[in-house]
Motif scaffolding. Structure first.
Motif, short mmCIF file in Angstrom:
data_model
loop_
_atom_site.label_atom_id
_atom_site.label_comp_id
_atom_site.label_asym_id
_atom_site.label_seq_id
_atom_site.Cartn_x
_atom_site.Cartn_y
_atom_site.Cartn_z
N VAL A 187 11.21 -5.04 3.46
CA VAL A 187 11.90 -6.32 3.25
C VAL A 187 13.29 -6.19 3.84
CG1 VAL A 187 12.67 -8.01 1.55
CG2 VAL A 187 10.59 -6.70 1.13
N GLN A 188 13.58 -7.01 4.83
CA GLN A 188 14.87 -6.94 5.53
C GLN A 188 15.31 -8.35 5.92
OE1 GLN A 188 16.87 -4.39 6.03
NE2 GLN A 188 18.36 -5.46 7.26
N GLY A 189 16.42 -8.82 5.31
CA GLY A 189 16.97 -10.12 5.68
C GLY A 189 16.02 -11.26 5.36
N ASN A 190 15.69 -12.03 6.39
CA ASN A 190 14.83 -13.20 6.22
C ASN A 190 13.37 -12.92 6.60
OD1 ASN A 190 17.00 -14.74 5.40
ND2 ASN A 190 17.48 -15.40 7.46
N THR A 191 13.00 -11.65 6.76
CA THR A 191 11.63 -11.31 7.14
C THR A 191 11.10 -10.17 6.28
OG1 THR A 191 12.43 -9.78 8.82
CG2 THR A 191 11.86 -12.02 9.56
N VAL A 192 9.76 -10.12 6.18
CA VAL A 192 9.06 -9.02 5.52
C VAL A 192 8.09 -8.43 6.56
CG1 VAL A 192 7.53 -8.33 3.65
CG2 VAL A 192 9.22 -10.11 3.27
N SER A 193 8.30 -7.16 6.92
CA SER A 193 7.46 -6.49 7.91
C SER A 193 6.41 -5.66 7.19
CB SER A 193 8.30 -5.59 8.82
OG SER A 193 9.35 -6.33 9.39
N ALA A 194 5.16 -5.83 7.58
CA ALA A 194 4.05 -5.09 6.96
C ALA A 194 3.25 -4.38 8.05
CB ALA A 194 3.14 -6.03 6.18
N LEU A 195 2.83 -3.16 7.77
CA LEU A 195 2.10 -2.33 8.73
C LEU A 195 0.95 -1.64 8.01
CD1 LEU A 195 2.12 -0.91 11.62
CD2 LEU A 195 3.45 0.87 10.52
N GLY A 196 -0.28 -1.86 8.49
CA GLY A 196 -1.44 -1.25 7.83
C GLY A 196 -2.74 -1.85 8.32
N PRO A 197 -3.85 -1.63 7.59
CA PRO A 197 -5.14 -2.20 7.99
C PRO A 197 -5.16 -3.73 7.81
CG PRO A 197 -5.34 -1.04 5.90
CD PRO A 197 -3.97 -0.77 6.42
N TYR A 198 -6.14 -4.37 8.44
CA TYR A 198 -6.20 -5.84 8.47
C TYR A 198 -6.38 -6.43 7.07
CZ TYR A 198 -6.66 -5.40 13.54
OH TYR A 198 -6.42 -5.12 14.85
N ASN A 199 -7.28 -5.85 6.28
CA ASN A 199 -7.52 -6.38 4.92
C ASN A 199 -6.27 -6.27 4.05
OD1 ASN A 199 -10.21 -6.93 5.54
ND2 ASN A 199 -10.90 -4.89 4.92
N GLY A 200 -5.54 -5.17 4.19
CA GLY A 200 -4.31 -5.00 3.41
C GLY A 200 -3.23 -5.98 3.81
N LEU A 201 -3.13 -6.27 5.12
CA LEU A 201 -2.11 -7.21 5.60
C LEU A 201 -2.35 -8.62 5.06
CD1 LEU A 201 -1.80 -6.14 9.34
CD2 LEU A 201 -0.15 -5.73 7.53
N LYS A 202 -3.64 -8.98 4.92
CA LYS A 202 -3.98 -10.30 4.37
C LYS A 202 -3.46 -10.42 2.93
CE LYS A 202 -8.27 -11.06 5.88
NZ LYS A 202 -9.71 -11.35 5.71
N GLU A 203 -3.66 -9.37 2.15
CA GLU A 203 -3.22 -9.39 0.75
C GLU A 203 -1.70 -9.38 0.65
OE1 GLU A 203 -5.14 -9.79 -1.76
OE2 GLU A 203 -7.07 -9.52 -0.78
N VAL A 204 -1.04 -8.63 1.52
CA VAL A 204 0.43 -8.56 1.51
C VAL A 204 1.02 -9.94 1.82
CG1 VAL A 204 2.45 -7.64 2.71
CG2 VAL A 204 0.60 -6.12 2.08
N ARG A 205 0.48 -10.62 2.82
CA ARG A 205 0.97 -11.97 3.17
C ARG A 205 0.81 -12.93 2.01
NH1 ARG A 205 2.15 -15.75 7.18
NH2 ARG A 205 2.57 -14.17 8.74
N LYS A 206 -0.33 -12.86 1.32
CA LYS A 206 -0.59 -13.75 0.18
C LYS A 206 0.41 -13.50 -0.95
CE LYS A 206 -4.26 -15.12 -3.03
NZ LYS A 206 -3.49 -14.91 -4.24
N VAL A 207 0.65 -12.22 -1.25
CA VAL A 207 1.58 -11.86 -2.33
C VAL A 207 3.00 -12.32 -1.99
CG1 VAL A 207 2.64 -9.94 -3.58
CG2 VAL A 207 0.19 -9.92 -3.13
N VAL A 208 3.43 -12.12 -0.75
CA VAL A 208 4.79 -12.48 -0.32
C VAL A 208 5.00 -13.99 -0.40
CG1 VAL A 208 6.37 -12.53 1.65
CG2 VAL A 208 5.14 -10.44 1.12
N LEU A 209 4.04 -14.75 0.12
CA LEU A 209 4.17 -16.22 0.11
C LEU A 209 4.13 -16.77 -1.30
CD1 LEU A 209 1.94 -17.16 3.18
CD2 LEU A 209 4.42 -17.07 3.09
N ASP A 210 3.28 -16.20 -2.17
CA ASP A 210 3.22 -16.65 -3.56
C ASP A 210 4.51 -16.33 -4.30
OD1 ASP A 210 0.74 -17.64 -3.22
OD2 ASP A 210 -0.35 -16.09 -4.30
N THR A 211 5.12 -15.19 -3.99
CA THR A 211 6.39 -14.82 -4.64
C THR A 211 7.49 -15.80 -4.25
OG1 THR A 211 5.72 -12.50 -4.53
CG2 THR A 211 8.03 -12.94 -4.99
#
Length: 383
Positions: A187-211
């Protein structure tokens, strides 16, 4: 006879073909279910120069800008970046004057997708991801996602609070999210950078947007934990998990102030409203229409006098209110406590006498001697 034998042969052939078709369908059904699950330990073969010996037809390049505070770190780790991209035969240049990073293909580049991975690498480096983590994007089973959260919340204070909620106390929430999704999150500034497998990235995006939509990340983390346990069971893999997942209800009430006077909407009717009565209709209903003008005037005067009399009585009542004495509350005598501390007067007198008899620095006087001297003086006086 010959025709009958031929017919029997055709029937037998058709029966055989039908049987083989049914067996193929059954086999296809089994294959489709097997295709949905990836076997454990299976990995795709890496793309080598032998797969594309002639190289690429055209060259391509990507460039990204980086902030000023990243200049020192990029200058330090740039030789490592060039070495990592050199294995894929991709050129990397760092322009400190312009503040940009550029990656481009060369004639020796054999992997057409390597330039996309190089583009993602420089993007991650620009968003404060350390080089040790960003290099993992060059692997085949890795992907990255840069989520922009700056425009999701208008109020700046609210945005900072929600971003801090995503990180958690001492980064505990972010660490739990990384363990459940097997992704690296920054988490840096106005962006959240995620690096990993495709299924994990989907879950990370969902959690970030819901937060950022005011849904606490602990709810999504709880569902991820349940999903992780359910995926271990091979029987439940092909079933729906909705019955196991928790349903959290929204308890946020709207803070909008309701008006004092609420207008209730009438029910819709296709018919027009009834026509209002005119003054003539009202007079006809009461019988005033048939009275003479003198009688009408007299009636109006009587009504006015009645109204005036009512107003006078009301004013008189209001004036008389000032002269009505208020109801006084009866004074309740407070009972003294039964157990009062009685003052011992004799003891006080003795203390005062002692204080008078005492002198500064003098030894204490014997009381018995005092009483004896007093009795002798009395006797002498009598005699």
């Amino acid at each position: 006879m010959a025709s009958s034998t031929e017919a029997d042969g055709v029937r037998a052939n058709s029966a055989q073909t039908n049987g083989t078709n049914k067996a193929k369908r059954k086999a296809n059904k089994v294959d489709e279910s097997d295709l949905l699950t990836v076997p454990e330990g299976w990995k795709e073969k890496p793309f080598t120069a032998e797969d594309n010996p002639r190289g690429l037809l055209e060259g391509s390049s990507f460039a990204t800008l980086f902030p000023k505070y990243r200049e020192a770190y990029l200058k330090e780790c740039w030789p490592l970046v060039q070495k990592a991209l050199g294995d894929c035969e991709i050129k990397a240049t760092l322009d400190l004057i312009e503040g940009s990073m550029t990656v481009s293909t060369s004639r020796k580049t054999f992997d057409p997708y390597a330039i996309i991975r190089a583009r993602d690498l420089i993007k991650l480096l620009a968003r404060s991801v350390p080089f040790e983590q960003a290099v993992r994007i060059l692997q085949d089973d890795m992907a990255c996602d840069i989520i922009k959260i700056g425009s999701l919340v208008r109020n700046r204070e609210r945005f900072v609070k929600r971003r801090q909620r995503l990180i958690g106390p001492k980064g505990s929430t972010l660490k739990a999210l990384e363990l459940l999704t097997s992704c690296y999150v920054m988490v840096q500034g106005n962006t959240v950078s995620a690096l990993g497998p495709y299924n994990g990235l989907k879950e990370v995006r969902k959690v970030v947007l819901d937060t950022m939509k005011n849904v606490h990340p602990i709810y999504n983390i709880k569902t991820l934990m349940i999903k992780r346990e359910l995926s271990k069971d091979p029987e439940l893999r092909m079933q729906s998990w909705e019955r196991f997942l928790p349903n959290f209800k929204h308890k946020n009430l709207s803070k909008r102030k309701e008006p004092k006077k609420k207008t209730v909407k009438r029910e819709y009717t296709p018919f027009p409203p009834p026509q209002p009565e005119s003054q003539m209709d009202k007079e006809l209903a009461t019988g005033e229409f048939f009275l003479r003008e003198s009688q009408k005037r007299r009636k109006k005067l009587e009504e006015i006098k009645v109204k005036q009399a009512e107003a006078l009585t009301k004013k008189q009542e209001e004036r008389n209110k000032a002269f009505i004495p208020p109801i006084e509350k009866t004074a309740v005598k407070t009972k003294r406590a039964a157990t009062e501390t009685k003052i011992d007067i004799e003891a006080i007198k003795d203390k005062v006498k002692k204080a008078k008899n005492k002198k500064l620095g003098a030894p204490p006087v014997n009381r018995a001697a005092e009483t004896a001297s007093a009795s002798v003086k009395k006797k002498t006086k009598r005699s």
